[in-house]
Design a protein around this motif. Sequence first.
Motif, PDB file in Angstrom:
ATOM      1  N   THR A  16     -27.673 -18.669  -0.092  1.00 57.46           N
ATOM      2  CA  THR A  16     -26.772 -18.848  -1.229  1.00 57.46           C
ATOM      3  C   THR A  16     -27.342 -19.938  -2.136  1.00 57.46           C
ATOM      4  O   THR A  16     -28.190 -20.728  -1.703  1.00 57.46           O
ATOM      5  CB  THR A  16     -25.362 -19.269  -0.759  1.00 57.46           C
ATOM      6  OG1 THR A  16     -25.458 -20.518  -0.087  1.00 57.46           O
ATOM      7  CG2 THR A  16     -24.745 -18.221   0.158  1.00 57.46           C
ATOM      8  N   ARG A  18     -25.971 -22.674  -3.081  1.00 60.20           N
ATOM      9  CA  ARG A  18     -25.651 -23.977  -2.490  1.00 60.20           C
ATOM     10  C   ARG A  18     -26.599 -24.293  -1.331  1.00 60.20           C
ATOM     11  O   ARG A  18     -27.080 -25.407  -1.186  1.00 60.20           O
ATOM     12  CB  ARG A  18     -24.210 -23.985  -2.015  1.00 60.20           C
ATOM     13  CG  ARG A  18     -23.788 -25.280  -1.390  1.00 60.20           C
ATOM     14  CD  ARG A  18     -22.349 -25.234  -0.983  1.00 60.20           C
ATOM     15  NE  ARG A  18     -21.985 -26.477  -0.317  1.00 60.20           N
ATOM     16  CZ  ARG A  18     -20.894 -26.646   0.362  1.00 60.20           C
ATOM     17  NH1 ARG A  18     -20.041 -25.661   0.469  1.00 60.20           N
ATOM     18  NH2 ARG A  18     -20.640 -27.785   0.945  1.00 60.20           N
ATOM     19  N   GLY A  19     -26.871 -23.306  -0.488  1.00 59.21           N
ATOM     20  CA  GLY A  19     -27.784 -23.504   0.631  1.00 59.21           C
ATOM     21  C   GLY A  19     -29.197 -23.788   0.168  1.00 59.21           C
ATOM     22  O   GLY A  19     -29.916 -24.600   0.752  1.00 59.21           O
ATOM     23  N   ALA A  21     -30.057 -25.287  -2.632  1.00 60.47           N
ATOM     24  CA  ALA A  21     -30.092 -26.664  -3.131  1.00 60.47           C
ATOM     25  C   ALA A  21     -30.155 -27.648  -1.963  1.00 60.47           C
ATOM     26  O   ALA A  21     -30.896 -28.628  -2.005  1.00 60.47           O
ATOM     27  CB  ALA A  21     -28.872 -26.943  -3.999  1.00 60.47           C
ATOM     28  N   GLY A  22     -29.398 -27.388  -0.895  1.00 63.11           N
ATOM     29  CA  GLY A  22     -29.406 -28.270   0.272  1.00 63.11           C
ATOM     30  C   GLY A  22     -30.748 -28.276   0.980  1.00 63.11           C
ATOM     31  O   GLY A  22     -31.249 -29.326   1.381  1.00 63.11           O
ATOM     32  N   GLU A 118     -28.671 -22.070   6.567  1.00 60.87           N
ATOM     33  CA  GLU A 118     -27.579 -22.860   6.005  1.00 60.87           C
ATOM     34  C   GLU A 118     -26.284 -22.778   6.794  1.00 60.87           C
ATOM     35  O   GLU A 118     -25.280 -23.335   6.385  1.00 60.87           O
ATOM     36  CB  GLU A 118     -27.317 -22.424   4.555  1.00 60.87           C
ATOM     37  CG  GLU A 118     -26.917 -20.978   4.399  1.00 60.87           C
ATOM     38  CD  GLU A 118     -26.676 -20.587   2.955  1.00 60.87           C
ATOM     39  OE1 GLU A 118     -26.047 -21.360   2.213  1.00 60.87           O
ATOM     40  OE2 GLU A 118     -27.122 -19.511   2.585  1.00 60.87           O
ATOM     41  N   TYR A 125     -19.044 -21.679   8.342  1.00 60.78           N
ATOM     42  CA  TYR A 125     -20.210 -20.883   7.980  1.00 60.78           C
ATOM     43  C   TYR A 125     -20.832 -20.309   9.253  1.00 60.78           C
ATOM     44  O   TYR A 125     -21.032 -21.039  10.227  1.00 60.78           O
ATOM     45  CB  TYR A 125     -21.253 -21.742   7.271  1.00 60.78           C
ATOM     46  CG  TYR A 125     -20.984 -21.997   5.807  1.00 60.78           C
ATOM     47  CD1 TYR A 125     -19.705 -21.986   5.279  1.00 60.78           C
ATOM     48  CD2 TYR A 125     -22.027 -22.258   4.946  1.00 60.78           C
ATOM     49  CE1 TYR A 125     -19.475 -22.232   3.943  1.00 60.78           C
ATOM     50  CE2 TYR A 125     -21.808 -22.506   3.594  1.00 60.78           C
ATOM     51  CZ  TYR A 125     -20.533 -22.492   3.110  1.00 60.78           C
ATOM     52  OH  TYR A 125     -20.322 -22.721   1.791  1.00 60.78           O
ATOM     53  N   PRO A 166     -20.220 -18.297  -7.506  1.00 57.23           N
ATOM     54  CA  PRO A 166     -21.148 -19.311  -7.004  1.00 57.23           C
ATOM     55  C   PRO A 166     -20.586 -20.712  -7.203  1.00 57.23           C
ATOM     56  O   PRO A 166     -19.938 -21.000  -8.216  1.00 57.23           O
ATOM     57  CB  PRO A 166     -22.401 -19.115  -7.848  1.00 57.23           C
ATOM     58  CG  PRO A 166     -22.293 -17.738  -8.387  1.00 57.23           C
ATOM     59  CD  PRO A 166     -20.830 -17.422  -8.482  1.00 57.23           C
ATOM     60  N   GLU A 167     -20.821 -21.582  -6.208  1.00 57.98           N
ATOM     61  CA  GLU A 167     -20.321 -22.946  -6.279  1.00 57.98           C
ATOM     62  C   GLU A 167     -21.075 -23.721  -7.344  1.00 57.98           C
ATOM     63  O   GLU A 167     -22.261 -23.536  -7.524  1.00 57.98           O
ATOM     64  CB  GLU A 167     -20.516 -23.672  -4.937  1.00 57.98           C
ATOM     65  CG  GLU A 167     -19.839 -23.003  -3.786  1.00 57.98           C
ATOM     66  CD  GLU A 167     -20.795 -22.088  -3.025  1.00 57.98           C
ATOM     67  OE1 GLU A 167     -21.965 -21.986  -3.408  1.00 57.98           O
ATOM     68  OE2 GLU A 167     -20.339 -21.464  -2.068  1.00 57.98           O
ATOM     69  N   ARG A 168     -20.347 -24.576  -8.033  1.00 62.05           N
ATOM     70  CA  ARG A 168     -20.999 -25.466  -8.983  1.00 62.05           C
ATOM     71  C   ARG A 168     -21.533 -26.659  -8.229  1.00 62.05           C
ATOM     72  O   ARG A 168     -20.929 -27.097  -7.259  1.00 62.05           O
ATOM     73  CB  ARG A 168     -19.996 -25.931 -10.039  1.00 62.05           C
ATOM     74  CG  ARG A 168     -19.617 -24.813 -10.994  1.00 62.05           C
ATOM     75  CD  ARG A 168     -18.709 -25.320 -12.047  1.00 62.05           C
ATOM     76  NE  ARG A 168     -17.466 -25.768 -11.399  1.00 62.05           N
ATOM     77  CZ  ARG A 168     -16.514 -26.426 -11.996  1.00 62.05           C
ATOM     78  NH1 ARG A 168     -16.626 -26.732 -13.256  1.00 62.05           N
ATOM     79  NH2 ARG A 168     -15.429 -26.786 -11.355  1.00 62.05           N
ATOM     80  N   PRO A 169     -22.660 -27.201  -8.645  1.00 61.05           N
ATOM     81  CA  PRO A 169     -23.180 -28.385  -7.952  1.00 61.05           C
ATOM     82  C   PRO A 169     -22.207 -29.549  -8.098  1.00 61.05           C
ATOM     83  O   PRO A 169     -21.472 -29.643  -9.076  1.00 61.05           O
ATOM     84  CB  PRO A 169     -24.499 -28.672  -8.644  1.00 61.05           C
ATOM     85  CG  PRO A 169     -24.495 -27.889  -9.886  1.00 61.05           C
ATOM     86  CD  PRO A 169     -23.493 -26.784  -9.736  1.00 61.05           C
ATOM     87  N   PHE A 170     -22.214 -30.429  -7.122  1.00 58.55           N
ATOM     88  CA  PHE A 170     -21.345 -31.595  -7.125  1.00 58.55           C
ATOM     89  C   PHE A 170     -21.703 -32.504  -8.291  1.00 58.55           C
ATOM     90  O   PHE A 170     -22.852 -32.818  -8.510  1.00 58.55           O
ATOM     91  CB  PHE A 170     -21.499 -32.364  -5.811  1.00 58.55           C
ATOM     92  CG  PHE A 170     -20.715 -33.644  -5.785  1.00 58.55           C
ATOM     93  CD1 PHE A 170     -19.355 -33.627  -5.609  1.00 58.55           C
ATOM     94  CD2 PHE A 170     -21.349 -34.851  -5.965  1.00 58.55           C
ATOM     95  CE1 PHE A 170     -18.636 -34.797  -5.582  1.00 58.55           C
ATOM     96  CE2 PHE A 170     -20.644 -36.035  -5.936  1.00 58.55           C
ATOM     97  CZ  PHE A 170     -19.277 -36.007  -5.748  1.00 58.55           C
TER      98      PHE A 170
END
Length: 177
Positions: A16, A18-19, A21-22, A118, A125, A166-170
């Motif tokens: 994903t 988010r994953g 980016a992590g 992730e 998850y 999709p999640e927005r970045p923090f």
Amino acid sequence: MGRFRQAAPAGSRYITPRGNAGCARNSSSCGVTSGAGDAGGRGRCRAGRPLGEREYTYGKRRLREIDRRVRFLRQRLEGMVIVAAPPSDPRRVFFGAWVSLEAGDGERLRHRIVGPDEFDLAPGYISMDSPLGRALLRKALDDEVTVEAPGGPRTLTIVAIEYQPPERPFTRPPARS
């Protein structure tokens, strides 16, 4: 002991946003956060005493482990497929779905199907390569799945399937003045 190491089994290549980016953050900061960046300098002093042979050897081994982890993460990220859009059939369970399940005893569970790189980033998850993840893929609402659990087989019913945008970045809140 030889240098040959058996290659880890290749997991699914989906991730994903988010994953991704992590994982990218993890691979870029791996050497910085370890604190072992100075361990390779033989003869340097730490806390006012010379670096001993044991500490030197341990430091070199730790640096090799860090380098190996960084290489693995970079190679893994190169072949990833970032899945940001929901599937064409949102009534079925596919990658990225939030799935609500109900057990026979009335217990409710909620899981998100994610890639193997992730699944430990957040509670709920599960990897698409896990037994439950494989059992849920391509199932529809009200389908039953049976999964082997430590206490024996467990039958779960799919009660809801959701695909969130999709999640927005923090982002940090604006500073107070």
